[in-house]
Scaffold this motif. Structure first.
Motif, mmCIF file in Angstrom:
data_model
loop_
_atom_site.group_PDB
_atom_site.id
_atom_site.type_symbol
_atom_site.label_atom_id
_atom_site.label_comp_id
_atom_site.label_asym_id
_atom_site.label_seq_id
_atom_site.Cartn_x
_atom_site.Cartn_y
_atom_site.Cartn_z
ATOM 1 N N ARG A 117 29.139 -43.359 -7.222
ATOM 2 C CA ARG A 117 28.139 -42.404 -6.722
ATOM 3 C C ARG A 117 29.351 -41.414 -6.851
ATOM 4 O O ARG A 117 29.898 -40.855 -6.065
ATOM 5 C CB ARG A 117 27.965 -42.927 -5.157
ATOM 6 C CG ARG A 117 26.635 -41.992 -4.316
ATOM 7 C CD ARG A 117 26.951 -42.793 -2.617
ATOM 8 N NE ARG A 117 26.348 -42.361 -2.321
ATOM 9 C CZ ARG A 117 26.181 -42.075 -0.524
ATOM 10 N NH1 ARG A 117 26.466 -43.084 -0.603
ATOM 11 N NH2 ARG A 117 25.081 -41.123 -0.368
ATOM 12 N N THR A 129 23.563 -39.182 -7.016
ATOM 13 C CA THR A 129 24.053 -39.374 -8.082
ATOM 14 C C THR A 129 24.919 -41.360 -8.472
ATOM 15 O O THR A 129 25.804 -41.329 -8.325
ATOM 16 C CB THR A 129 24.127 -38.919 -9.258
ATOM 17 O OG1 THR A 129 23.761 -37.556 -9.664
ATOM 18 C CG2 THR A 129 24.558 -39.115 -11.098
ATOM 19 N N TYR A 130 23.707 -42.063 -9.035
ATOM 20 C CA TYR A 130 24.598 -43.559 -9.207
ATOM 21 C C TYR A 130 24.686 -44.079 -10.674
ATOM 22 O O TYR A 130 23.365 -44.007 -11.385
ATOM 23 C CB TYR A 130 23.698 -44.967 -8.498
ATOM 24 C CG TYR A 130 23.652 -44.570 -6.682
ATOM 25 C CD1 TYR A 130 24.397 -44.470 -6.424
ATOM 26 C CD2 TYR A 130 22.690 -43.770 -6.073
ATOM 27 C CE1 TYR A 130 24.418 -45.240 -4.516
ATOM 28 C CE2 TYR A 130 22.126 -43.743 -5.164
ATOM 29 C CZ TYR A 130 23.522 -43.919 -4.634
ATOM 30 O OH TYR A 130 23.216 -43.812 -3.037
ATOM 31 N N CYS A 177 20.738 -43.976 -12.122
ATOM 32 C CA CYS A 177 19.950 -43.261 -11.525
ATOM 33 C C CYS A 177 20.366 -42.814 -10.894
ATOM 34 O O CYS A 177 21.400 -41.435 -10.500
ATOM 35 C CB CYS A 177 19.848 -44.452 -10.403
ATOM 36 S SG CYS A 177 19.602 -46.475 -10.999
ATOM 37 N N VAL A 178 19.031 -41.361 -10.690
ATOM 38 C CA VAL A 178 19.291 -39.792 -9.803
ATOM 39 C C VAL A 178 18.338 -40.333 -8.260
ATOM 40 O O VAL A 178 17.249 -40.439 -8.639
ATOM 41 C CB VAL A 178 18.900 -39.090 -10.754
ATOM 42 C CG1 VAL A 178 19.159 -38.118 -9.564
ATOM 43 C CG2 VAL A 178 20.100 -38.875 -12.062
ATOM 44 N N HIS A 179 18.656 -40.062 -7.374
ATOM 45 C CA HIS A 179 18.489 -39.780 -6.404
ATOM 46 C C HIS A 179 18.671 -38.329 -5.553
ATOM 47 O O HIS A 179 19.063 -37.694 -5.375
ATOM 48 C CB HIS A 179 18.669 -41.276 -5.338
ATOM 49 C CG HIS A 179 19.011 -42.286 -5.886
ATOM 50 N ND1 HIS A 179 17.550 -43.213 -4.808
ATOM 51 C CD2 HIS A 179 18.987 -42.746 -6.564
ATOM 52 C CE1 HIS A 179 17.643 -43.957 -5.880
ATOM 53 N NE2 HIS A 179 18.922 -44.342 -6.367
ATOM 54 N N ALA A 180 17.219 -37.727 -5.097
ATOM 55 C CA ALA A 180 17.035 -36.645 -4.548
ATOM 56 C C ALA A 180 16.398 -36.753 -3.185
ATOM 57 O O ALA A 180 15.200 -37.162 -3.752
ATOM 58 C CB ALA A 180 16.990 -35.566 -5.362
ATOM 59 N N SER A 181 16.741 -35.696 -2.755
ATOM 60 C CA SER A 181 15.607 -35.555 -1.139
ATOM 61 C C SER A 181 15.817 -34.159 -0.955
ATOM 62 O O SER A 181 17.192 -33.823 -0.508
ATOM 63 C CB SER A 181 16.604 -37.012 0.380
ATOM 64 O OG SER A 181 18.045 -36.346 0.777
ATOM 65 N N ASN A 187 11.861 -37.337 -1.143
ATOM 66 C CA ASN A 187 12.708 -37.892 -1.867
ATOM 67 C C ASN A 187 11.513 -38.290 -3.626
ATOM 68 O O ASN A 187 10.945 -37.961 -3.363
ATOM 69 C CB ASN A 187 13.210 -39.186 -1.088
ATOM 70 C CG ASN A 187 13.844 -39.731 0.064
ATOM 71 O OD1 ASN A 187 14.268 -38.335 0.702
ATOM 72 N ND2 ASN A 187 13.007 -39.953 1.613
ATOM 73 N N TRP A 196 13.332 -39.834 -6.867
ATOM 74 C CA TRP A 196 14.369 -41.284 -7.796
ATOM 75 C C TRP A 196 13.975 -41.034 -9.682
ATOM 76 O O TRP A 196 12.236 -41.291 -9.464
ATOM 77 C CB TRP A 196 14.856 -42.324 -7.471
ATOM 78 C CG TRP A 196 13.642 -43.190 -7.453
ATOM 79 C CD1 TRP A 196 12.630 -43.489 -6.513
ATOM 80 C CD2 TRP A 196 13.574 -44.505 -7.889
ATOM 81 N NE1 TRP A 196 11.818 -44.208 -5.972
ATOM 82 C CE2 TRP A 196 12.474 -44.612 -7.271
ATOM 83 C CE3 TRP A 196 13.700 -44.907 -9.027
ATOM 84 C CZ2 TRP A 196 12.095 -45.937 -7.953
ATOM 85 C CZ3 TRP A 196 13.250 -46.065 -9.670
ATOM 86 C CH2 TRP A 196 12.321 -46.428 -9.286
ATOM 87 N N GLU A 217 15.043 -43.799 -12.729
ATOM 88 C CA GLU A 217 16.303 -44.233 -13.603
ATOM 89 C C GLU A 217 16.422 -43.858 -15.318
ATOM 90 O O GLU A 217 15.313 -44.066 -15.962
ATOM 91 C CB GLU A 217 15.802 -45.782 -13.671
ATOM 92 C CG GLU A 217 16.482 -46.699 -11.848
ATOM 93 C CD GLU A 217 15.756 -47.599 -11.391
ATOM 94 O OE1 GLU A 217 15.590 -48.144 -13.271
ATOM 95 O OE2 GLU A 217 15.820 -48.389 -11.157
#
Length: 70
Positions: free
Chosen positions: A3, A15-16, A29-33, A38, A40, A42
């Motif tokens: 992470r 980013t995972y 996997c990219v997550h942004a909030s 939010n 995300w 993959e």
């Protein structure tokens, strides 16, 4: 799983990297909030590489620190 992320006043970008030891092909996997919500995605490794190249191009266009920065 790895992470990487940075917390900011306007939101959080994380980013995972999902381990290649799991079943199937490895994914990034990219997550942004942010205040707006939010999101995300993959991405396959090739899609993640394409995203990196596009971001480098955008940074170069706006006079970023250099296309070689990661």
């Amino acid at each position: 799983m790895l992470r990487v992320g940075e917390k900011r006043a306007s939101g959080l970008v994380v980013t995972y990297l999902i381990s290649a030891e799991t079943a199937g092909a490895p994914l990034v996997c990219v997550h942004a909030s942010c205040r707006a919500g939010n999101a995300w995605a993959e991405l396959s490794l090739s899609e993640a590489a394409e995203l990196v190249e596009q971001l480098r191009g955008l940074l170069a266009q706006v006079g970023g620190q250099g296309a070689g920065d990661e």
